[in-house]
Design an enzyme around this catalytic site. Structure first.
Site, PDB file in Angstrom:
ATOM      1  N   ASP A   1      57.316 -18.080  44.387  1.00 35.19           N
ATOM      2  CA  ASP A   1      58.448 -17.197  44.716  1.00 35.19           C
ATOM      3  C   ASP A   1      58.794 -17.208  46.203  1.00 35.19           C
ATOM      4  O   ASP A   1      59.314 -16.230  46.731  1.00 35.19           O
ATOM      5  CB  ASP A   1      58.175 -15.750  44.270  1.00 35.19           C
ATOM      6  CG  ASP A   1      57.724 -15.649  42.832  1.00 35.19           C
ATOM      7  OD1 ASP A   1      58.435 -16.188  41.968  1.00 35.19           O
ATOM      8  OD2 ASP A   1      56.667 -15.041  42.572  1.00 35.19           O
TER       9      ASP A   1
ATOM     10  N   HIS B   1      63.282 -20.514  39.384  1.00 38.17           N
ATOM     11  CA  HIS B   1      63.857 -20.614  40.714  1.00 38.17           C
ATOM     12  C   HIS B   1      65.335 -20.258  40.654  1.00 38.17           C
ATOM     13  O   HIS B   1      66.025 -20.560  39.689  1.00 38.17           O
ATOM     14  CB  HIS B   1      63.636 -21.988  41.359  1.00 38.17           C
ATOM     15  CG  HIS B   1      63.905 -23.151  40.468  1.00 38.17           C
ATOM     16  ND1 HIS B   1      62.927 -23.748  39.695  1.00 38.17           N
ATOM     17  CD2 HIS B   1      65.037 -23.842  40.212  1.00 38.17           C
ATOM     18  CE1 HIS B   1      63.448 -24.753  39.019  1.00 38.17           C
ATOM     19  NE2 HIS B   1      64.722 -24.826  39.317  1.00 38.17           N
TER      20      HIS B   1
END
EC number: 6.3.4.4
Length: 430
Positions: free
Chosen positions: A13, A41
């Site tokens: 992340d 993503h």
């Protein structure tokens, strides 16, 4: 021959998709080399968010080839759904290539993932229940079904029957759970295979031919170094190798063809799920960072744990991944804080250490040693150079680079492409 690897340096992340999308503008081939649809993503194009889980970020450049390499475990159902999502948004996928050697995630992998996690009780590792671990288990046990097998009706049927018989014995005898039916899986997943057949090929040939022809190839990692099964916070890790070394195994490209490794990190730290997190914040500052940074998992929606920037973690990532350049994201999230902290070392039983221990018991006893820097109150989201940043923000960026020991090539002050600022082109001097 020009290649760049993008790796996450924390627990995932970090904004790899954004940086990969940014670097893709100067690449001709973009490839994923590990993981599965457990990693999400987010890419922002013209103020519109696109969330992907399997398909490389480069898919939005129709003139460039996007590759799902052999090291990725592919859930055909998720892939077909993601393709439909992109088509619905008007995005072409004619530039997608999928390795015929990639392994397939099937319903019994997902079921086993859930059963194993439930059986752990309080010792859960926080899996996303996507079947990733069980699929890699089958791969290592040499009973996995690959994309090439999925496309052959007879081969797929034979191997599915064998695997399902074994998994059902496990479900019934060990977990007291209902078995799965062959007929409920076979036709559905064979059809998924037919829907992706047009994209399937030997991707190692495509990648090596591109490199040999002098084309620019960008390799996109999933998760982060601290989730690597060998170098991460084991057992609170993923089942593959997000480190840069995973490229050679997961793409079929030799190590001599890798030129640069870009480590992506945030100006603070976050992680989803359980596991060690020395700089984790449990106060109002942590809550503020989580809300401003929108720290909720792309795949699970779970709130992420957040904490201060940890240079011990970053130096570990630099070392085991051979990072040559750093991309520092989300600096804007720290705006408005009177003081910002960077962990420079740990205190372990009264002794200062500069390394990240392998022992979970030692990690529990590690206390972060912080360096405090003055914060900044200005809105920096419109800054387009290092000189545009307020002095305190500029000093923070420089200090991060000094502590990690890697030059910062890009920094970002927001999610948009235009908010990513270049200090040094990673494609130069290769």
């Amino acid at each position: 021959m020009t290649s760049v690897v993008v790796v996450g340096t924390q627990w995932g992340d970090e904004g790899k998709g954004k940086i990969t999308d940014f670097l893709s503008a100067d690449a001709e081939v973009i490839a994923r080399y590990q993981g599965g649809d457990n990693a999400g993503h987010t890419i922002v194009i013209d103020n519109k968010k696109f969330k992907l889980h399997l398909i490389p970020s480069g898919i939005f450049f129709k003139e460039k080839i996007s590759v799902i390499g052999n090291g990725v475990v592919v859930n055909p159902k998720s892939l077909v759904k993601e393709l439909a999502y992109l088509h619905g948004e008007g995005v072409t996928t004619d530039n997608l290539r999928i390795s015929d050697r990639a392994h397939v995630i099937l319903p019994y992998h997902i079921k086993l993932d859930q059963l194993q996690e439930d059986a752990k009780g309080d010792n859960k590792i926080g899996t996303t229940i996507k079947g990733i671990g069980p699929a890699y288990m089958d791969k290592a046990a040499r009973v996995g079904i690959r994309i090439a097998d999925l496309l052959d009706r007879e081969v797929f049927a034979e191997r599915l029957k064998i695997n399902l018989a074994e998994k059902n014995r496990l479900f019934e005898k060990m977990y007291d759970s209902t078995p799965l039916e062959f007929d409920d899986i076979f036709e559905e997943y064979y059809e998924y295979g037919q829907q992706i057949k047009q994209y399937v090929t030997d991707t190692s040939v495509i990648l090596n031919d591109a490199l040999d022809a002098g084309k620019r190839v960008l390799f996109e990692g999933a998760q982060g170094v601290m989730l690597d099964i060998d170098q991460g916070t084991y057992p609170f890790v993923t089942s593959s190798n997000p480190v840069a070394g995973g490229v050679t195994i997961g793409s079929g490209v030799g190590p001599s063809k890798i030129n640069k490794v870009v480590g992506v990190c945030k100006a603070y730290t976050s992680r989803v799920g359980d596991g060690p997190f020395p700089t984790e914040l449990f106060d109002e500052v942590g809550d503020r960072i989580r809300e401003i940074g929108k720290e909720y998992g792309t795949t699970t929606g779970r709130p992420r744990r957040v904490g201060w920037f940890d240079s011990v973690v970053m130096r570990h990532s630099r070392r085991v991944s051979g990072i040559t350049n750093l991309s520092l994201n989300s600096i804007d999230v720290l705006s408005g804080l009177d003081t910002v902290k960077i962990c420079v070392a740990y205190d372990l039983d009264g002794k200062r250490i500069d390394y990240y221990p392998a022992s979970l018991e030692q990690l529990k006893r590690c206390k972060p040693i912080y360096e405090e820097l003055p914060g900044w109150s200005e809105d920096i989201t419109a800054c387009r150079s290092l000189d545009d940043l307020p002095e305190n923000a500029r000093n923070y960026v420089r200090r991060v680079g000094e502590l990690v020991g890697v030059r910062i090539s890009t920094f970002s002050v927001g999610p948009g492409r235009e908010q990513t600022n270049i200090l040094e082109s990673v494609w130069s001097n290769i």
